[in-house]
Design an enzyme around this catalytic site. Structure first.
Site, PDB file in Angstrom:
ATOM      1  CG  ASP A   1      39.750  26.952 -59.838  1.00  0.00           C
ATOM      2  OD1 ASP A   1      40.284  25.826 -59.815  1.00  0.00           O
ATOM      3  OD2 ASP A   1      39.064  27.381 -58.890  1.00  0.00           O
TER       4      ASP A   1
ATOM      5  CG  HIS B   1      45.572  27.864 -55.197  1.00  0.00           C
ATOM      6  ND1 HIS B   1      44.705  28.895 -55.498  1.00  0.00           N
ATOM      7  CD2 HIS B   1      44.883  27.036 -54.363  1.00  0.00           C
ATOM      8  CE1 HIS B   1      43.553  28.696 -54.880  1.00  0.00           C
ATOM      9  NE2 HIS B   1      43.636  27.583 -54.184  1.00  0.00           N
TER      10      HIS B   1
ATOM     11  CD  GLU C   1      33.501  25.256 -57.521  1.00  0.00           C
ATOM     12  OE1 GLU C   1      34.646  25.667 -57.250  1.00  0.00           O
ATOM     13  OE2 GLU C   1      32.476  25.619 -56.916  1.00  0.00           O
TER      14      GLU C   1
ATOM     15  CG  HIS D   1      43.438  24.397 -50.205  1.00  0.00           C
ATOM     16  ND1 HIS D   1      44.523  25.233 -50.329  1.00  0.00           N
ATOM     17  CD2 HIS D   1      42.467  24.922 -51.006  1.00  0.00           C
ATOM     18  CE1 HIS D   1      44.231  26.214 -51.169  1.00  0.00           C
ATOM     19  NE2 HIS D   1      42.990  26.049 -51.596  1.00  0.00           N
TER      20      HIS D   1
ATOM     21  CB  SER E   1      38.752  29.908 -56.568  1.00  0.00           C
ATOM     22  OG  SER E   1      39.380  28.676 -56.292  1.00  0.00           O
TER      23      SER E   1
END
Length: 576
Positions: free
Chosen positions: A331, A427, A284, A293, A105
């Site tokens: 992102d 990610h 955000e 995650h 991020s």
């Protein structure tokens, strides 16, 4: 509202023989450029970031909306204009690749806030041994006199908000990020992270002081719950909302005291829109990433829905205002989510809302459990599952082998029942969606890189990223450094010397390094660590560590004549 706003270290081994001085970066070279001489297309800018919100997360929320809420589309759907790449700069640490195609991020945020790529963990600084700060669109807007805001369901000191109003080499330095917010001028700060508004001593251990009185002294109204948020009005031109010690609670775990992202968005827009010069804000949905995650699929869907509700608030404002550009993106994607598994051509969407609390809320119970019977009870109490097998319970009891342990195993079992899959807890490198409204839409449509988000954002409201970057780079440098056992801070000789304009040369015959700038000359023996300045013994010594030469700050000040102090909290050199 606003008034008067204004190369690696030298190696002793073979690396020394091939050492080549690096060029000195300048603001003109590194800063992003905006279109000059044109009237701004929009007065206001709203940037919405769904952290970790890849295409599968969006699709899942849409399926949920259609099946459970009888709504065919998400609020953001009709504004889709294209997709963005997300890759980071490559970076290595001790020979290990820590940054590459798959971004974090911090790196991605730096790209869409400043228009520059950097390494994973870097917060709006360049990818160098002595980094330069990059200015964000929020900082440029602040410099131009606009009102500014940052809103998130994560900690306000987390990477995505941080890239817009702070600069540190490591995203983990959240105390420094909070401290830099105090001088940033950002008017509205809403999110979690109250724990980081306490600075630490130089060794990073003992709490030193609370920053909250300092914010209040600068005119910030402090609020800590939904009631306090709603009490704010447009007359509260500065507001700090901290809705949790760490992150704001997941949507399924909130009670009436915790505001939604939509509520925070609405109040922030109410406050900022009172500024006659306009505003720029980043909003955000930070916990989409966290749920992904953990592989907590039901919570992931609810967090996307929470974000989409904030999108509606922003779009309703923009349409009514008529002078606001809105851009929405992510992102990166998190978790490698797949909306299918086990060769079954179906999804159990009817079960997607049957989990009562997030998996995070179950961690204390899962950690304490010692029998499969306890695990079965925990699962039954929080889900629809009353037929958990002994094998599944044992798997949860043991953990999934990752840092998520029992929580990860629990979510693995839930995902299988829901017919969705995850590739891991990290990610992925897939492109992410871009949605936009207003004049900015033309600048971000089609296949773009995430850096274009920053460039378009600055251009559409007519702010100058280059000028803002030049101002920052005249004040700060962010070097790599080491601290000796005696507590002395040392800096890489080659990288910092060259950044300050010195020539650095290795002399193999004398096993020494010579640094020169103008009439000043410094010689350093890598055998004895002795330093000579203009032929005289210096009062300080050098240090060689793992083949790299380090010098104290006094050496660089004597050599270059540059007045500098070390800011230990933000880990940066302050140039005077």
């Amino acid at each position: 509202m606003k008034k008067n706003k204004i190369a690696k270290g030298i190696a002793v081994s073979g690396l020394l023989l091939s050492m080549v001085p690096a060029g000195i970066s300048t603001a003109a070279d590194d800063a992003a450029k905006t279109t000059q001489g044109q009237a701004p297309a929009s007065k206001n800018l709203i940037v919405l970031i769904g952290d970790g919100m890849g295409p599968a997360q969006v699709a899942a929320a849409r399926y949920y909306s259609k099946t459970k809420l009888n709504q065919e589309h998400l609020n953001l759907d009709s504004y889709y204009v294209g997709q963005a790449t997300t890759y980071a700069d490559r970076g290595e640490d001790g020979g290990k690749v820590v940054s590459g195609v798959v971004t974090d991020s911090a790196s991605a945020g730096t790209a869409f806030a400043t228009g520059h790529k950097t390494y994973n963990a870097g917060i709006s600084v360049s990818n160098e041994d002595v980094s330069l700060p990059y200015a964000s669109v929020i900082e440029a807007a602040e410099k131009s006199g606009k009102a500014t805001g940052l809103v998130t369901t994560a900690r306000i000191t987390h990477a995505t908000p941080a890239v817009y109003a702070s600069h540190v080499r490591s995203r983990d330095n959240e105390n420094a990020i909070a401290s830099q917010y105090l001088d940033s001028g950002v008017d509205v700060l809403f999110g979690g992270g109250k724990q980081f508004f306490v600075t630490k001593d130089e060794k990073g251990k003992r709490p030193d002081k609370s920053l909250l009185p300092d914010f209040q002294a600068k005119g910030y109204q402090l609020v800590e719950n939904a009631e306090g948020l709603q009490s704010l009005t447009a007359k509260n031109s500065k507001a700090l909302g901290l809705f949790g010690s760490s992150h704001v609670a997941y949507t399924p775990d909130r009670d009436a005291s915790t505001p939604s992202l939509a509520a925070m968005t609405g109040k922030a827009l109410e406050i900022l829109s009172a500024d006659e010069k306009g505003f720029a804000i980043m909003i955000e949905g930070g916990r989409i990433d966290h749920a992904s995650h953990a592989n907590d699929f039901p919570s992931t869907v609810q967090e996307v829905m929470d974000f989409d509700a904030a999108v509606k608030v922003a779009m309703d404002f923009a349409k009514k205002d008529g002078n606001t550009s809105v851009v929405i993106t992510a992102d990166h994607e998190t978790g490698g989510l797949s909306l299918s598994r086990d060769n079954l051509y179906e999804l159990n969407i009817d079960l997607w809302d049957k989990q009562k609390k997030s998996s995070e809320a179950l961690i204390p119970q899962l950690t304490k459990a010692t029998t499969i019977e306890e695990i079965k009870q925990i699962v039954a109490d929080n889900t629809w599952i009353t037929d958990l097998t002994d094998e599944e319970a044992q798997f949860i009891l043991k953990g999934d082998g990752s840092s998520y342990k029992q929580e990860g195993a629990y979510n693995n079992v839930i995902a299988k029942r829901l017919l969705v899959g995850w590739s891991g807890h990290g990610h992925s490198a897939v492109d992410v969606g871009v949605w936009a409204y207003g004049p900015i839409a033309e600048q971000v449509k089609g296949q773009i890189d995430n850096t274009q988000i920053a460039k378009a954002s600055a251009s559409v409201i007519g702010v100058d990223l280059a000028a803002a970057a030049a101002e920052l780079q005249a004040k700060y440098l962010y070097p790599k450094f080491k601290i000796t056992r005696e507590g002395a801070v040392l800096y890489p000789a080659k990288a910092l010397g060259e950044k300050l304009g010195a020539a650095v040369v290795w002399d193999e015959a004398s096993r020494s390094v010579k640094l020169t700038k103008g009439s000043q000359s410094m010689t350093v023996s890598v055998e004895t660590n002795k330093v000579h300045l203009n032929g005289q013994d210096a009062a300080y010594a050098a240090n060689v560590d793992n083949g790299s030469l380090y010098l104290p700050l006094e050496a660089f000040k004597s050599l270059t004549g540059t007045s500098m102090t070390w800011d230990s909290l933000s880990e940066r050199l302050v140039l005077k």
